[in-house]
Scaffold this motif. Sequence first.
Motif, mmCIF file in Angstrom:
data_model
loop_
_atom_site.group_PDB
_atom_site.id
_atom_site.type_symbol
_atom_site.label_atom_id
_atom_site.label_comp_id
_atom_site.label_asym_id
_atom_site.label_seq_id
_atom_site.Cartn_x
_atom_site.Cartn_y
_atom_site.Cartn_z
ATOM 1 N N CYS A 47 2.992 -5.036 -3.194
ATOM 2 C CA CYS A 47 3.858 -4.365 -2.223
ATOM 3 C C CYS A 47 3.038 -3.635 -1.162
ATOM 4 C CB CYS A 47 4.788 -3.383 -2.940
ATOM 5 S SG CYS A 47 6.025 -4.177 -3.980
ATOM 6 N N MET A 48 1.816 -3.216 -1.500
ATOM 7 C CA MET A 48 0.958 -2.503 -0.565
ATOM 8 C C MET A 48 0.389 -3.433 0.509
ATOM 9 S SD MET A 48 -0.364 0.332 0.425
ATOM 10 C CE MET A 48 -0.729 1.642 -0.704
ATOM 11 N N ALA A 49 0.134 -4.694 0.194
ATOM 12 C CA ALA A 49 -0.508 -5.623 1.136
ATOM 13 C C ALA A 49 0.238 -5.754 2.469
ATOM 14 C CB ALA A 49 -0.701 -6.988 0.483
ATOM 15 N N PRO A 50 1.557 -6.021 2.493
ATOM 16 C CA PRO A 50 2.231 -6.129 3.792
ATOM 17 C C PRO A 50 2.300 -4.799 4.543
ATOM 18 C CG PRO A 50 3.818 -6.419 2.003
ATOM 19 C CD PRO A 50 2.452 -6.361 1.391
ATOM 20 N N VAL A 51 2.329 -3.693 3.824
ATOM 21 C CA VAL A 51 2.347 -2.378 4.463
ATOM 22 C C VAL A 51 1.018 -2.138 5.171
ATOM 23 C CG1 VAL A 51 2.462 0.103 4.024
ATOM 24 C CG2 VAL A 51 3.996 -1.442 2.815
ATOM 25 N N MET A 52 -0.090 -2.479 4.521
ATOM 26 C CA MET A 52 -1.411 -2.287 5.112
ATOM 27 C C MET A 52 -1.585 -3.148 6.359
ATOM 28 S SD MET A 52 -3.778 -1.941 1.698
ATOM 29 C CE MET A 52 -5.273 -2.237 2.586
ATOM 30 N N GLU A 53 -0.982 -4.331 6.377
ATOM 31 C CA GLU A 53 -1.080 -5.211 7.544
ATOM 32 C C GLU A 53 -0.434 -4.573 8.774
ATOM 33 O OE1 GLU A 53 0.577 -9.009 6.604
ATOM 34 O OE2 GLU A 53 -0.940 -9.427 5.076
ATOM 35 N N GLN A 54 0.595 -3.766 8.580
ATOM 36 C CA GLN A 54 1.302 -3.126 9.686
ATOM 37 C C GLN A 54 0.576 -1.893 10.213
ATOM 38 O OE1 GLN A 54 5.229 -2.329 8.239
ATOM 39 N NE2 GLN A 54 5.778 -4.484 8.150
ATOM 40 N N TRP A 55 -0.390 -1.361 9.462
ATOM 41 C CA TRP A 55 -1.083 -0.154 9.880
ATOM 42 C C TRP A 55 -1.948 -0.368 11.108
ATOM 43 C CZ3 TRP A 55 -3.108 1.805 4.496
ATOM 44 C CH2 TRP A 55 -2.043 2.353 3.794
ATOM 45 N N GLY A 56 -2.482 -1.550 11.291
ATOM 46 C CA GLY A 56 -3.382 -1.796 12.412
ATOM 47 C C GLY A 56 -4.796 -1.343 12.104
ATOM 48 N N THR A 57 -5.631 -1.281 13.123
ATOM 49 C CA THR A 57 -7.038 -0.959 12.916
ATOM 50 C C THR A 57 -7.323 0.535 12.949
ATOM 51 O OG1 THR A 57 -7.433 -1.214 15.273
ATOM 52 C CG2 THR A 57 -7.789 -3.150 13.889
ATOM 53 N N ALA A 58 -6.374 1.345 13.363
ATOM 54 C CA ALA A 58 -6.606 2.785 13.492
ATOM 55 C C ALA A 58 -6.520 3.519 12.152
ATOM 56 C CB ALA A 58 -5.602 3.392 14.464
ATOM 57 N N VAL A 59 -5.926 2.898 11.153
ATOM 58 C CA VAL A 59 -5.727 3.548 9.857
ATOM 59 C C VAL A 59 -6.559 2.836 8.802
ATOM 60 C CG1 VAL A 59 -4.037 4.139 8.091
ATOM 61 C CG2 VAL A 59 -3.400 4.211 10.492
ATOM 62 N N ARG A 60 -7.191 3.621 7.942
ATOM 63 C CA ARG A 60 -7.968 3.038 6.847
ATOM 64 C C ARG A 60 -7.326 3.413 5.532
ATOM 65 N NH1 ARG A 60 -14.198 4.415 8.226
ATOM 66 N NH2 ARG A 60 -14.591 2.623 9.560
ATOM 67 N N TYR A 61 -7.423 2.500 4.583
ATOM 68 C CA TYR A 61 -6.975 2.775 3.221
ATOM 69 C C TYR A 61 -8.184 2.610 2.324
ATOM 70 C CZ TYR A 61 -4.774 2.184 -1.310
ATOM 71 O OH TYR A 61 -4.427 2.320 -2.627
ATOM 72 N N VAL A 62 -8.550 3.665 1.633
ATOM 73 C CA VAL A 62 -9.702 3.616 0.744
ATOM 74 C C VAL A 62 -9.177 3.634 -0.688
ATOM 75 C CG1 VAL A 62 -11.802 4.783 0.006
ATOM 76 C CG2 VAL A 62 -11.138 4.806 2.403
ATOM 77 N N SER A 63 -9.492 2.597 -1.420
ATOM 78 C CA SER A 63 -9.062 2.506 -2.804
ATOM 79 C C SER A 63 -10.168 3.034 -3.719
ATOM 80 C CB SER A 63 -8.749 1.058 -3.172
ATOM 81 O OG SER A 63 -8.438 0.958 -4.533
ATOM 82 N N ASN A 64 -9.790 3.828 -4.695
ATOM 83 C CA ASN A 64 -10.730 4.333 -5.687
ATOM 84 C C ASN A 64 -10.706 3.487 -6.943
ATOM 85 O OD1 ASN A 64 -11.076 6.288 -3.813
ATOM 86 N ND2 ASN A 64 -10.124 7.922 -4.976
ATOM 87 N N ARG A 65 -9.956 2.438 -6.931
ATOM 88 C CA ARG A 65 -9.835 1.583 -8.110
ATOM 89 C C ARG A 65 -11.029 0.639 -8.191
ATOM 90 N NH1 ARG A 65 -3.488 0.152 -7.318
ATOM 91 N NH2 ARG A 65 -2.801 2.297 -7.407
#
Length: 66
Positions: A47-65
């Motif tokens: 469910c996170m994958a399509p949401v991250m695609e909409q963020w664009g290049t200005a937002v980063r998601y850092v996973s601690n997993r």
Amino acid sequence: MTTPPPPIAEPDPSALVCPGDRVGPCRGCQRTTHRYGSGGSPLCQWCMAPVMEQWGTAVRYVSNRS
């Protein structure tokens, strides 16, 4: 090409490596996922994958997993 997600009955892999008190339902599909505490997310990886695609290049998601 991405692989389709497994059935909802199968948990997100993150739920298998975190303590049981940090496991909860995904907000999108209700699949069991690592939801609470450090590194937790309200969405499973599918469910996170399509949401991250909409963020664009200005937002980063850092996973601690791992």
